[in-house]
Design a protein around this motif. Structure first.
Motif, mmCIF file in Angstrom:
data_model
loop_
_atom_site.group_PDB
_atom_site.id
_atom_site.type_symbol
_atom_site.label_atom_id
_atom_site.label_comp_id
_atom_site.label_asym_id
_atom_site.label_seq_id
_atom_site.Cartn_x
_atom_site.Cartn_y
_atom_site.Cartn_z
ATOM 1 N N ILE A 103 0.858 -1.187 0.000
ATOM 2 C CA ILE A 103 0.000 0.000 0.000
ATOM 3 C C ILE A 103 0.897 1.241 0.000
ATOM 4 O O ILE A 103 2.027 1.200 0.509
ATOM 5 C CB ILE A 103 -0.951 -0.030 1.231
ATOM 6 C CG1 ILE A 103 -2.016 1.066 1.156
ATOM 7 C CG2 ILE A 103 -0.188 0.053 2.547
ATOM 8 C CD1 ILE A 103 -3.162 0.876 2.145
ATOM 9 N N ASP A 104 0.429 2.348 -0.583
ATOM 10 C CA ASP A 104 1.252 3.560 -0.653
ATOM 11 C C ASP A 104 1.338 4.268 0.695
ATOM 12 O O ASP A 104 0.408 4.212 1.496
ATOM 13 C CB ASP A 104 0.683 4.540 -1.684
ATOM 14 C CG ASP A 104 0.923 4.060 -3.104
ATOM 15 O OD1 ASP A 104 1.673 3.089 -3.270
ATOM 16 O OD2 ASP A 104 0.348 4.662 -4.029
ATOM 17 N N ALA A 105 2.461 4.959 0.886
ATOM 18 C CA ALA A 105 2.707 5.626 2.169
ATOM 19 C C ALA A 105 1.767 6.799 2.406
ATOM 20 O O ALA A 105 1.590 7.248 3.536
ATOM 21 C CB ALA A 105 4.148 6.108 2.218
ATOM 22 N N ASP A 106 1.155 7.321 1.331
ATOM 23 C CA ASP A 106 0.275 8.479 1.527
ATOM 24 C C ASP A 106 -1.164 8.054 1.827
ATOM 25 O O ASP A 106 -2.051 8.881 1.950
ATOM 26 C CB ASP A 106 0.310 9.384 0.289
ATOM 27 C CG ASP A 106 0.022 8.617 -0.992
ATOM 28 O OD1 ASP A 106 -0.361 7.437 -0.888
ATOM 29 O OD2 ASP A 106 0.174 9.191 -2.075
ATOM 30 N N LEU A 107 -1.367 6.730 1.923
ATOM 31 C CA LEU A 107 -2.700 6.160 2.191
ATOM 32 C C LEU A 107 -3.771 6.719 1.258
ATOM 33 O O LEU A 107 -4.897 6.954 1.683
ATOM 34 C CB LEU A 107 -3.112 6.368 3.653
ATOM 35 C CG LEU A 107 -2.450 5.465 4.682
ATOM 36 C CD1 LEU A 107 -3.167 5.582 6.015
ATOM 37 C CD2 LEU A 107 -2.417 4.004 4.252
ATOM 38 N N GLN A 108 -3.422 6.918 -0.005
ATOM 39 C CA GLN A 108 -4.452 7.353 -0.959
ATOM 40 C C GLN A 108 -5.440 6.216 -1.196
ATOM 41 O O GLN A 108 -6.589 6.441 -1.512
ATOM 42 C CB GLN A 108 -3.800 7.749 -2.282
ATOM 43 C CG GLN A 108 -3.216 9.134 -2.245
ATOM 44 C CD GLN A 108 -2.890 9.614 -3.645
ATOM 45 O OE1 GLN A 108 -1.856 9.305 -4.197
ATOM 46 N NE2 GLN A 108 -3.796 10.374 -4.211
ATOM 47 N N GLN A 109 -4.926 4.994 -1.047
ATOM 48 C CA GLN A 109 -5.804 3.842 -1.227
ATOM 49 C C GLN A 109 -6.517 3.573 0.087
ATOM 50 O O GLN A 109 -5.895 3.619 1.141
ATOM 51 C CB GLN A 109 -4.970 2.627 -1.635
ATOM 52 C CG GLN A 109 -4.256 2.837 -2.948
ATOM 53 C CD GLN A 109 -2.785 2.513 -2.861
ATOM 54 O OE1 GLN A 109 -2.173 2.632 -1.808
ATOM 55 N NE2 GLN A 109 -2.210 2.113 -3.973
ATOM 56 N N GLN A 208 -7.541 11.803 -1.531
ATOM 57 C CA GLN A 208 -6.467 12.765 -1.796
ATOM 58 C C GLN A 208 -5.259 12.375 -0.957
ATOM 59 O O GLN A 208 -5.401 11.811 0.115
ATOM 60 C CB GLN A 208 -6.897 14.178 -1.379
ATOM 61 C CG GLN A 208 -7.951 14.809 -2.265
ATOM 62 C CD GLN A 208 -7.411 15.167 -3.647
ATOM 63 O OE1 GLN A 208 -6.225 15.034 -3.916
ATOM 64 N NE2 GLN A 208 -8.283 15.599 -4.531
ATOM 65 N N ARG A 209 -4.069 12.679 -1.456
ATOM 66 C CA ARG A 209 -2.848 12.540 -0.667
ATOM 67 C C ARG A 209 -2.997 13.477 0.531
ATOM 68 O O ARG A 209 -3.340 14.643 0.346
ATOM 69 C CB ARG A 209 -1.697 13.001 -1.540
ATOM 70 C CG ARG A 209 -0.352 12.719 -1.017
ATOM 71 C CD ARG A 209 0.636 13.160 -2.061
ATOM 72 N NE ARG A 209 1.474 12.035 -2.464
ATOM 73 C CZ ARG A 209 2.464 11.572 -1.711
ATOM 74 N NH1 ARG A 209 2.739 12.117 -0.563
ATOM 75 N NH2 ARG A 209 3.189 10.550 -2.122
ATOM 76 N N PHE A 210 -2.819 12.988 1.777
ATOM 77 C CA PHE A 210 -3.131 13.887 2.888
ATOM 78 C C PHE A 210 -1.994 14.836 3.233
ATOM 79 O O PHE A 210 -2.198 15.841 3.908
ATOM 80 C CB PHE A 210 -3.668 13.154 4.128
ATOM 81 C CG PHE A 210 -2.662 12.322 4.861
ATOM 82 C CD1 PHE A 210 -2.656 10.946 4.696
ATOM 83 C CD2 PHE A 210 -1.756 12.893 5.722
ATOM 84 C CE1 PHE A 210 -1.755 10.162 5.363
ATOM 85 C CE2 PHE A 210 -0.845 12.114 6.399
ATOM 86 C CZ PHE A 210 -0.833 10.753 6.217
#
Ligand code: UDP
Ligand code: MG
Length: 317
Positions: A103-109, A208-210
């Motif tokens: 999973i991506d570090a920006d938790l977009q998913q 959105q990327r937080f």
């Protein structure tokens, strides 16, 4: 049956603004799944710091000292997100787990979809691929180019579903199979679909990327797509062969036609413009084709050198 140990891989490149919150949120998800008796309490996170130049690694070290279920490694330099994912997969295979999600570090998913991935895994699927519901958060440019990429890949015979991302679960069985592939630039999205293991799909929402900005530059995206194409399909090379054949045929017919005109009608073909246009068009096509072949030669060149896929600078287990 024993509950599966889940490893969650998170590639991080200059994610100092995201990483702490991401780790905290993912532990909330893991703890909920543990309470629901769906995964083993030994489940853990594995962070791969892809050569960040900000304080990402310091934050990861702190998180690891607070909780040993945060494991990590750091690359000596930036190798790109595919290599970071690959390193994560190799590392969790060594540490041990029953299934692994990236999973991506920006938790977009949407991180709460992890439960759906686990449910599919429990039904016996070896690969569970995440599919984005839409691309609302992407710019028009990224939306169009991404769609184009998936369409081209499918035309070239690489059957990756449209809007599939690197949000995916794979079983330890798939991990073992992966270990037998020694390609330097393994294109994971294509690879796991080619394996032929039982695959399920989970649809998830994109947020959105937080914090922070996208770490994917246009150059990185183009590199990723080209490596995806050249490592999975030789259809472009075949197209060149067919094109070359058709062009030669055309040249032959036109040649015969002008000889006949010359001999029987004493009519030398005039047409400077036509000649110049043909010269430019065919010259262009030829250079373009040489470029495509060059991409493949480059791929062979990289593989033949067999350099290490990445170099680790530090590891926290
Ligand atoms: N990433 C990485 N190395 C890179 C670029 C990106 O490890 O060279 C990671 C990044 O930290 C993130 C994931 O890959 O966890 C996806 O990147 P990003 O969110 O910037 O891409 P986008 O969502 O804009 O496609
Ligand atoms: Mg992102």
């Amino acid at each position: 049956m024993n509950k599966p140990i889940l490893a969650v891989i998170i590639p991080c490149y200059n994610e100092e603004l995201c990483i702490e919150r991401t780790v905290k949120t993912l532990f909330e998800v893991l703890n909920t799944l543990i309470e629901k008796d769906k995964i083993n309490p030994d489940s853990y996170l594995y962070l791969v710091d892809d050569g960040s130049s900000d304080s990402t690694w310091e934050i990861i070290k702190k998180l690891h000292s607070e909780n040993k279920l945060v494991k990590a490694q750091k690359f000596i330099r930036n190798y790109g997100n595919q290599k970071a994912l690959l390193a994560g997969l190799e590392a969790v295979r060594e540490i041990g787990c029953d299934c692994v999600i990236s999973i991506d570090a920006d938790l977009q998913q949407d991180e709460w979809s992890i439960e759906k991935f686990i449910d599919e895994y429990s039904k016996g699927f070896d690969i569970v691929s995440g599919i984005r519901n839409d691309r609302k958060t992407d710019t028009l440019f990224k939306k169009t180019t991404a769609l184009l990429f998936y369409k081209i890949m499918n035309l070239l015979g690489v059957k990756i579903p449209v809007n599939h991302s690197d949000y995916r679960l794979i079983s330890s069985r798939a991990l073992e199979l992966m270990a037998q592939y020694h390609e330097n630039s393994l294109f994971l999205r294509g690879f796991f679909h080619e394996l032929g293991l039982k695959t399920a799909y989970v649809h998830f929402d994109v947020k959105q990327r937080f914090a922070g900005k996208s770490k994917f530059s246009l150059v990185k995206l183009i590199e990723l797509s080209l490596s995806g194409i050249t490592s999975f399909s030789i259809v472009p090379l075949r197209i060149i062969t067919v094109l070359g054949f058709l062009m030669a045929l055309f040249g032959f017919v036109v040649g015969v036609e002008s000889v006949i005109e010359k001999i029987f009608y004493n009519n030398s073909p005039n047409g400077m413009t036509t000649t110049i246009i043909l010269l430019c068009v065919f010259g262009g096509i030829q250079l373009f084709c040489v470029g495509i072949i060059g991409e493949y030669v480059g791929q062979v060149y990289r593989e033949v050198k067999a350099r290490p896929r990445y170099i680790k600078e530090a590891e926290l287990k």
